[in-house]
Design an enzyme around this catalytic site. Structure first.
Site, mmCIF file in Angstrom:
data_model
loop_
_atom_site.group_PDB
_atom_site.id
_atom_site.type_symbol
_atom_site.label_atom_id
_atom_site.label_comp_id
_atom_site.label_asym_id
_atom_site.label_seq_id
_atom_site.Cartn_x
_atom_site.Cartn_y
_atom_site.Cartn_z
ATOM 1 N N GLN A 97 0.856 -1.187 0.000
ATOM 2 C CA GLN A 97 0.000 0.000 0.000
ATOM 3 C C GLN A 97 0.890 1.235 0.000
ATOM 4 O OE1 GLN A 97 -2.155 1.670 3.618
ATOM 5 N NE2 GLN A 97 -3.876 0.672 2.576
ATOM 6 N N ARG B 186 -7.437 1.353 -1.766
ATOM 7 C CA ARG B 186 -8.228 1.193 -0.550
ATOM 8 C C ARG B 186 -9.061 2.460 -0.458
ATOM 9 N NH1 ARG B 186 -6.117 -0.753 5.428
ATOM 10 N NH2 ARG B 186 -7.969 -2.010 5.865
ATOM 11 N N GLY C 5 -7.255 -8.384 9.810
ATOM 12 C CA GLY C 5 -6.183 -7.592 10.379
ATOM 13 C C GLY C 5 -5.835 -7.984 11.796
ATOM 14 N N CYS D 115 -9.152 -5.527 22.557
ATOM 15 C CA CYS D 115 -8.808 -4.333 23.322
ATOM 16 C C CYS D 115 -9.335 -3.134 22.533
ATOM 17 C CB CYS D 115 -7.298 -4.220 23.493
ATOM 18 S SG CYS D 115 -6.516 -5.679 24.214
ATOM 19 N N TYR E 134 -6.559 9.985 5.217
ATOM 20 C CA TYR E 134 -5.286 10.428 4.658
ATOM 21 C C TYR E 134 -5.553 11.224 3.378
ATOM 22 C CZ TYR E 134 -3.510 7.298 8.217
ATOM 23 O OH TYR E 134 -3.254 6.697 9.420
#
Length: 364
Positions: free
Chosen positions: A100, A220, A315, A342, A172
């Site tokens: 990526q 993506r 992931g 978490c 981004y």
């Protein structure tokens, strides 16, 4: 349980994947300030063998667009040698090696950029840049960053990557141009949806021309903002269609600046983020990668069988147990050390500290 769909081969254009498991990009900040590949990267990706496609973490196309001072880079030719070792490491696992490439835009800071000024489409949007030093991109800046993406894509091919993913998600630079929350420009790169899409479409087209048939060129793509005043789902899907028209053979569907819970149908057990792939897939003629909350192979198999996505990105599941895919393939899924969820994930940047991973005795 049989994972017949998950473990079935899948063809993208003329490329065959051995299964439908994707290891998505997950930054681990191990490069050092020179942005070079380290042995720790080779160990990390080698330990995650099993997926049909493995995508190396977000790799900076420009020195002024880094996510972190220790992020991998692909903005100089000196990076090619290390990246080639990484692509070969992935290939030896049997996976298609992917990478990526990314520019952080307004989410960068001078301390990460060796003192260089961060750049964003605009600096007066609802969502502000992370650094007060950030300035708005000029047309010359835009053209230079587009050239940086092209050079990065060419270096990726030279390094041996066979799948290249332009990062147009997660707030981004690509997302910043596409979203009205961050793009308040009044020139040809702002205002209307067509103008806000311009940077993404132009950059993809330039990279497509440079890469040709040497690698699959994907994106993506963040197709929605959480804020109703931001990017709408309809606008995001329209962008996906236009990228398909530009020749994208596959898209990795995700969020822009957050994802609203409203995209999840009542009673669904799937993560709202995963449902975004389900919203885009029926509108496209190309396959999509879905991501979001897939921690066990049962969920992955169910998502594929219900038609939410063509491939699934795992992931946190692989972060918590690098043997996730291999245990699924060997039908020993009960041995997977499942992610402890978490919240938020405290360890994706430091996987060696993940409690599930430590419990399994896996380090990097």
């Amino acid at each position: 349980m049989s994972y017949s769909r998950l473990l079935s081969p899948f063809q993208v254009a003329d490329v065959n994947l051995k299964n439908r498991i994707v290891m998505p990009p997950m930054v681990i900040w191990k490069s050092g300030e020179d942005a070079e590949v380290r042995d720790v990267h080779l160990r990390h990706y080698a330990s995650c063998a099993g997926p049909g496609l493995m995508i190396v973490e977000a790799t900076a196309v420009s020195p002024d667009g880094k996510l972190h001072k220790n992020q991998l880079g692909i903005f100089e030719d000196r990076h090619i040698q290390g990246l080639s070792r990484l692509a070969n490491t992935i290939r030896k696992t049997g996976a298609l090696p992917g990478i990526q490439i990314n520019h952080a835009g307004g989410r960068s800071t001078p301390e990460w950029n060796w003192g260089l000024t961060p750049l964003a489409p605009a600096t007066d949007g609802t969502i502000q840049p992370d650094s007060p030093d950030c300035r708005a991109l000029s047309i010359d800046d835009i053209e230079r960053i587009q050239a940086d993406f092209v050079s990065a894509a060419e270096r990726a091919v030279k390094a041996g990557f066979e799948y290249i993913e332009l990062h147009y998600a997660h707030g981004y630079l690509g997302s910043q141009f596409l979203s009205p929350l961050t793009n308040t420009r009044t020139d040809q790169y702002g205002g209307s949806l067509e103008n806000r899409q311009r940077f993404l479409i132009e950059t993809y087209r330039l990279c497509r021309e440079a890469v040709g048939d040497k690698a699959l060129l994907s994106c993506r793509l963040g197709i929605i903002d959480k804020d109703e005043a931001g990017l709408s789902l309809e606008e995001g899907i329209d962008t996906a269609r236009k990228l398909e028209a530009e020749g994208a053979p596959i898209l990795h569907i995700s969020r822009a600046h957050g994802v609203p819970d409203s995209v999840r149908p009542e009673g669904s057990s799937f993560d709202p983020l995963l449902h975004l792939a389900g919203k885009a897939r029926p509108e496209l003629g190309i396959p999509v990668i879905g991501i979001g909350g897939i921690l066990d192979p049962e969920t992955a198999e169910k998502a594929l069988k219900t038609g939410i996505a063509d491939l699934v990105a795992v992931g946190r599941g692989i972060l918590a147990d690098p043997q996730w895919a291999l245990k699924t393939i060997k039908n020993t899924a009960e041995e997977i050390n499942t992610c402890r969820q978490c919240s938020p994930c405290l360890w994706y940047k430091t996987p060696e500290k993940c409690p599930s991973r430590l419990a399994a005795g896996n380090t990097i």
